[in-house]
Each structure stands twice: as structure tokens, then as C-alpha cells.
Motif scaffolding. Structure first.
Motif, PDB file in Angstrom:
ATOM      1  N   GLN A 271       0.810  -1.217   0.000  1.00  0.00           N
ATOM      2  CA  GLN A 271       0.000   0.000   0.000  1.00  0.00           C
ATOM      3  C   GLN A 271       0.853   1.282   0.000  1.00  0.00           C
ATOM      4  O   GLN A 271       0.336   2.363  -0.281  1.00  0.00           O
ATOM      5  CB  GLN A 271      -0.933   0.006   1.212  1.00  0.00           C
ATOM      6  N   VAL A 272       2.141   1.169   0.324  1.00  0.00           N
ATOM      7  CA  VAL A 272       3.013   2.343   0.305  1.00  0.00           C
ATOM      8  C   VAL A 272       3.951   2.322  -0.896  1.00  0.00           C
ATOM      9  O   VAL A 272       4.864   3.132  -0.993  1.00  0.00           O
ATOM     10  CB  VAL A 272       3.821   2.472   1.618  1.00  0.00           C
ATOM     11  N   ASP A 273       3.710   1.396  -1.823  1.00  0.00           N
ATOM     12  CA  ASP A 273       4.478   1.376  -3.063  1.00  0.00           C
ATOM     13  C   ASP A 273       4.176   2.652  -3.851  1.00  0.00           C
ATOM     14  O   ASP A 273       3.025   3.079  -3.939  1.00  0.00           O
ATOM     15  CB  ASP A 273       4.080   0.143  -3.885  1.00  0.00           C
ATOM     16  N   PRO A 274       5.194   3.312  -4.416  1.00  0.00           N
ATOM     17  CA  PRO A 274       4.944   4.541  -5.186  1.00  0.00           C
ATOM     18  C   PRO A 274       3.917   4.366  -6.294  1.00  0.00           C
ATOM     19  O   PRO A 274       3.171   5.303  -6.604  1.00  0.00           O
ATOM     20  CB  PRO A 274       6.328   4.878  -5.756  1.00  0.00           C
ATOM     21  N   ALA A 275       3.858   3.177  -6.874  1.00  0.00           N
ATOM     22  CA  ALA A 275       2.874   2.948  -7.937  1.00  0.00           C
ATOM     23  C   ALA A 275       1.450   3.050  -7.396  1.00  0.00           C
ATOM     24  O   ALA A 275       0.543   3.535  -8.083  1.00  0.00           O
ATOM     25  CB  ALA A 275       3.102   1.580  -8.576  1.00  0.00           C
ATOM     26  N   ILE A 279      -1.800   6.366  -7.841  1.00  0.00           N
ATOM     27  CA  ILE A 279      -3.226   6.240  -8.117  1.00  0.00           C
ATOM     28  C   ILE A 279      -3.988   7.386  -7.443  1.00  0.00           C
ATOM     29  O   ILE A 279      -4.986   7.885  -7.963  1.00  0.00           O
ATOM     30  CB  ILE A 279      -3.757   4.878  -7.621  1.00  0.00           C
ATOM     31  N   PHE A 280      -3.492   7.817  -6.287  1.00  0.00           N
ATOM     32  CA  PHE A 280      -4.163   8.852  -5.505  1.00  0.00           C
ATOM     33  C   PHE A 280      -3.640  10.248  -5.821  1.00  0.00           C
ATOM     34  O   PHE A 280      -4.389  11.222  -5.734  1.00  0.00           O
ATOM     35  CB  PHE A 280      -3.981   8.562  -4.009  1.00  0.00           C
ATOM     36  N   VAL A 281      -2.374  10.367  -6.147  1.00  0.00           N
ATOM     37  CA  VAL A 281      -1.760  11.657  -6.499  1.00  0.00           C
ATOM     38  C   VAL A 281      -0.845  11.465  -7.687  1.00  0.00           C
ATOM     39  O   VAL A 281       0.105  10.689  -7.632  1.00  0.00           O
ATOM     40  CB  VAL A 281      -0.949  12.225  -5.310  1.00  0.00           C
ATOM     41  N   GLN A 282      -1.143  12.151  -8.756  1.00  0.00           N
ATOM     42  CA  GLN A 282      -0.340  11.994  -9.968  1.00  0.00           C
ATOM     43  C   GLN A 282       0.918  12.867  -9.968  1.00  0.00           C
ATOM     44  O   GLN A 282       1.855  12.603 -10.705  1.00  0.00           O
ATOM     45  CB  GLN A 282      -1.188  12.351 -11.212  1.00  0.00           C
ATOM     46  N   ASP A 283       0.952  13.901  -9.145  1.00  0.00           N
ATOM     47  CA  ASP A 283       2.080  14.824  -9.122  1.00  0.00           C
ATOM     48  C   ASP A 283       3.255  14.170  -8.391  1.00  0.00           C
ATOM     49  O   ASP A 283       3.271  14.047  -7.170  1.00  0.00           O
ATOM     50  CB  ASP A 283       1.681  16.124  -8.410  1.00  0.00           C
ATOM     51  N   GLU A 284       4.269  13.742  -9.154  1.00  0.00           N
ATOM     52  CA  GLU A 284       5.420  13.063  -8.572  1.00  0.00           C
ATOM     53  C   GLU A 284       6.146  13.916  -7.539  1.00  0.00           C
ATOM     54  O   GLU A 284       6.749  13.408  -6.591  1.00  0.00           O
ATOM     55  CB  GLU A 284       6.410  12.663  -9.686  1.00  0.00           C
ATOM     56  N   ALA A 285       6.091  15.235  -7.710  1.00  0.00           N
ATOM     57  CA  ALA A 285       6.796  16.131  -6.784  1.00  0.00           C
ATOM     58  C   ALA A 285       6.239  16.059  -5.372  1.00  0.00           C
ATOM     59  O   ALA A 285       6.932  16.403  -4.412  1.00  0.00           O
ATOM     60  CB  ALA A 285       6.732  17.562  -7.302  1.00  0.00           C
ATOM     61  N   LEU A 286       4.987  15.593  -5.206  1.00  0.00           N
ATOM     62  CA  LEU A 286       4.385  15.501  -3.887  1.00  0.00           C
ATOM     63  C   LEU A 286       4.742  14.214  -3.154  1.00  0.00           C
ATOM     64  O   LEU A 286       4.595  14.133  -1.942  1.00  0.00           O
ATOM     65  CB  LEU A 286       2.861  15.583  -3.998  1.00  0.00           C
ATOM     66  N   LEU A 287       5.175  13.211  -3.877  1.00  0.00           N
ATOM     67  CA  LEU A 287       5.398  11.895  -3.293  1.00  0.00           C
ATOM     68  C   LEU A 287       6.761  11.814  -2.623  1.00  0.00           C
ATOM     69  O   LEU A 287       7.713  12.457  -3.037  1.00  0.00           O
ATOM     70  CB  LEU A 287       5.268  10.812  -4.353  1.00  0.00           C
ATOM     71  N   THR A 288       6.829  11.006  -1.586  1.00  0.00           N
ATOM     72  CA  THR A 288       8.073  10.828  -0.844  1.00  0.00           C
ATOM     73  C   THR A 288       9.135  10.245  -1.760  1.00  0.00           C
ATOM     74  O   THR A 288       8.889   9.283  -2.497  1.00  0.00           O
ATOM     75  CB  THR A 288       7.850   9.882   0.353  1.00  0.00           C
ATOM     76  N   ALA A 289      10.318  10.852  -1.710  1.00  0.00           N
ATOM     77  CA  ALA A 289      11.409  10.404  -2.594  1.00  0.00           C
ATOM     78  C   ALA A 289      11.835   8.982  -2.232  1.00  0.00           C
ATOM     79  O   ALA A 289      11.791   8.589  -1.081  1.00  0.00           O
ATOM     80  CB  ALA A 289      12.586  11.360  -2.474  1.00  0.00           C
TER      81      ALA A 289
END
Length: 289
Positions: A271-275, A279-289
Motif C-alpha cells: 500500500q506504500v508502493d509509489p505505484a 493512483i491517488f496523487v499523480q504529481d510526482e513532486a508531492l510523493l516521498t522520494a
């Protein structure tokens, strides 16, 4: 290299909608509303403080108001930071649906600005992006200035005397020297102002391992508190949760606190996989590196 202070920190006491239970307020705020602001551009960090005045363990000081009137109690305090005023404008332009949502669970939302280095962290050995499960003793001290003490004297005392004294035996002390309430985020249908004599002029976050030594600590600063403060209203922080940290959305901000808790408790790593996050947020800049 020292990171420059955020241009703006907003400390925002929230009062539940009239007729709503505290339990429903908490569930809606942490599981529905929380997923909106963390997605919008412009925010640097958001910390959600779930507070309780009845649960406070902060010792009272004789002669100083220790609790607000029932009509002035609040039930949650988000702290939002913006690296620049332009970032605040970007957030304001994007957050229309968040603002409309306030009427569903809020009767009052007050926004106290703290500008630049008026917000400062004196000590912090806690998780910089807490999930609310650290078991530490947390309070937010909301300070109201005595009317016979001028603003400059009050601010200097908080910054140079009170906050350093509280930091001597703490896991975290972060202080904010507050400006008058400003309608920086417009929630239609929600009260967003208060008379000056019911506003606060400073807020200090104090995080400790426990109550040991707390009474002695407060007794040691009591004379200064009496000399400068009309009120010290210190709700217990039952949980502190980061929904966004340093520009990145956390699991709580992405999925809501209850779902994040369940994913963490069951170690649901898929459930914490970036993929999945995309699904919930498309903006890669918001996701944890």
C-alpha cells in the motif's frame, strides 16, 4: 548551511461545528478533510494537533487564567508553513474545495500568522514527520499578553526567557510569536475572527517524555508568567500528525489517518508502493522520494 526560516507559519485553532460531537469532528477532520490541503501546491509542511483542554496536564500558575471559557475552546490546531508568500498565494488559488469543506465540520477557524523567524524551534529530538504514535507528552501553550505589558517586551520575554527555560528538559520546544488574526484562508460560513482581548499573542509547543519534573519546571518560570501573561491555555495534544512534510505528502495526508494507521499496523507494504500512491496523487513532486 542554515535553512532560512519559512516566510509564514499559520497556527490555526479549530472549533467543531455546533451540534457535532467531538468524535465526529475528529473523524471528519483526520479522515476526510485532511486529504485535501496536503495535495495542493504551495504548502511546505502541515502538522495536525488533536487537542483536549480537559486532558491538559500543564500545571496552572496562580493569578493566570489556565483555561478558556467554553465558548473559546477549540478541538484541533493545524500548523501550516509556507516557504514564501508566493507559495501562500499559490496555495490560496488552488485550495477552493478545501475552503468549501470547512462548513461541514467547523464553526470557527482562526488563523494566527507568525512571520519569518518569529517561529523558531529551540530543540527537537522527535520524529520530524510524526504519525501520532510516539507516546510523548505534548502540550500547546497559548499565551495571552497582560494588557499592561507592551508587545515588544512580551515577545522578547517569550523568545529569550520562557521558551529557552522550557527547552532545558524537553524533547521539543517550538515557539511562535503571533500577529493578530488574519483571514488568510477563507472558509465560507465559518467564523474567522475574534475580539482582540480574546486573541493570543504567542504559542509554544512543548514535548516531553512525561510529567516528571514538569511541576518544578513551571514553578521556576511562574514569576515571569505572572508578570507577562493574562492567560496560559495549554491543551494536551493527544496526537500530532504530519500530513505533509518538507513539500512531500505523508501517508496520512494521502489516505487519511485511520487508513494510514491500519496500513502501518498491518505492515501492508504494497500500500506504500509509489505505484499505488500515484493512483491517488499523480504529481510526482508531492510523493516521498
Amino acid at each position: 548551511m542554515t535553512t532560512p526560516p519559512d516566510a509564514l507559519t499559520l497556527v490555526m485553532p479549530l472549533r467543531k461545528k455546533e451540534g457535532m460531537t467531538v468524535a465526529d469532528f475528529r473523524q471528519y477532520w483526520l479522515d476526510v478533510h485532511v486529504t485535501l490541503p496536503a495535495r495542493y501546491p504551495g504548502l511546505r509542511s502541515v502538522f495536525l494537533h488533536l487537542v483536549s483542554f480537559p486532558g491538559s496536564r500543564w500545571p496552572a500558575v496562580d493569578g493566570v487564567s489556565a483555561a478558556p471559557a467554553e465558548a473559546d475552546e477549540f478541538h484541533g490546531v493545524p500548523e501550516a508553513t509556507f516557504a514564501s508568500m508566493e507559495d501562500l498565494e499559490t496555495f490560496q488559488a488552488a485550495s477552493h474545495f478545501q475552503m468549501l469543506d470547512g462548513i461541514n465540520f467547523l464553526s470557527e477557524m482562526l488563523a494566527y500568522p507568525s512571520l519569518g523567524d518569529a517561529s523558531a524551534t529551540l530543540v527537537d529530538t522527535t520524529d520530524p514527520a510524526p504519525d501520532g504514535n510516539d507516546g510523548l507528552l505534548r502540550h500547546l501553550l497559548f499565551l495571552r499578553r497582560r494588557p499592561d505589558v507592551d508587545v515588544a517586551t512580551f515577545r522578547a520575554w517569550v523568545a529569550d526567557e520562557l521558551a529557552p527555560a522550557l527547552a532545558a528538559d524537553a524533547r521539543k520546544v517550538r515557539r511562535h510569536l503571533l500577529e493578530e488574526i488574519e483571514v488568510a484562508l477563507d472558509h465560507p460560513g465559518t467564523v474567522m475572527s475574534k475580539p482582540l482581548d480574546r486573541q493570543y499573542q504567542a504559542c509554544v509547543e512543548v514535548v516531553r517524555d512525561g510529567e516528571a519534573g514538569l511541576a518544578e519546571l513551571v514553578a521556576g518560570v511562574a514569576d515571569g508568567v505572572r508578570a507577562h501573561c493574562a492567560a496560559v491555555h495549554a491543551p494536551l495534544v493527544e496526537r500530532c500528525i504530519a500530513s505533509r512534510h518538507d513539500g512531500r505528502i505523508t501517508l496520512a495526508g494521502l489516505r487519511g489517518v485511520t487508513v494510514a494507521d491500519l496500513i502501518t499496523r498491518l505492515h501492508a507494504e504494497n500500500q506504500v508502493d509509489p505505484a499505488v500512491s500515484r493512483i491517488f496523487v499523480q504529481d510526482e513532486a508531492l510523493l516521498t522520494a
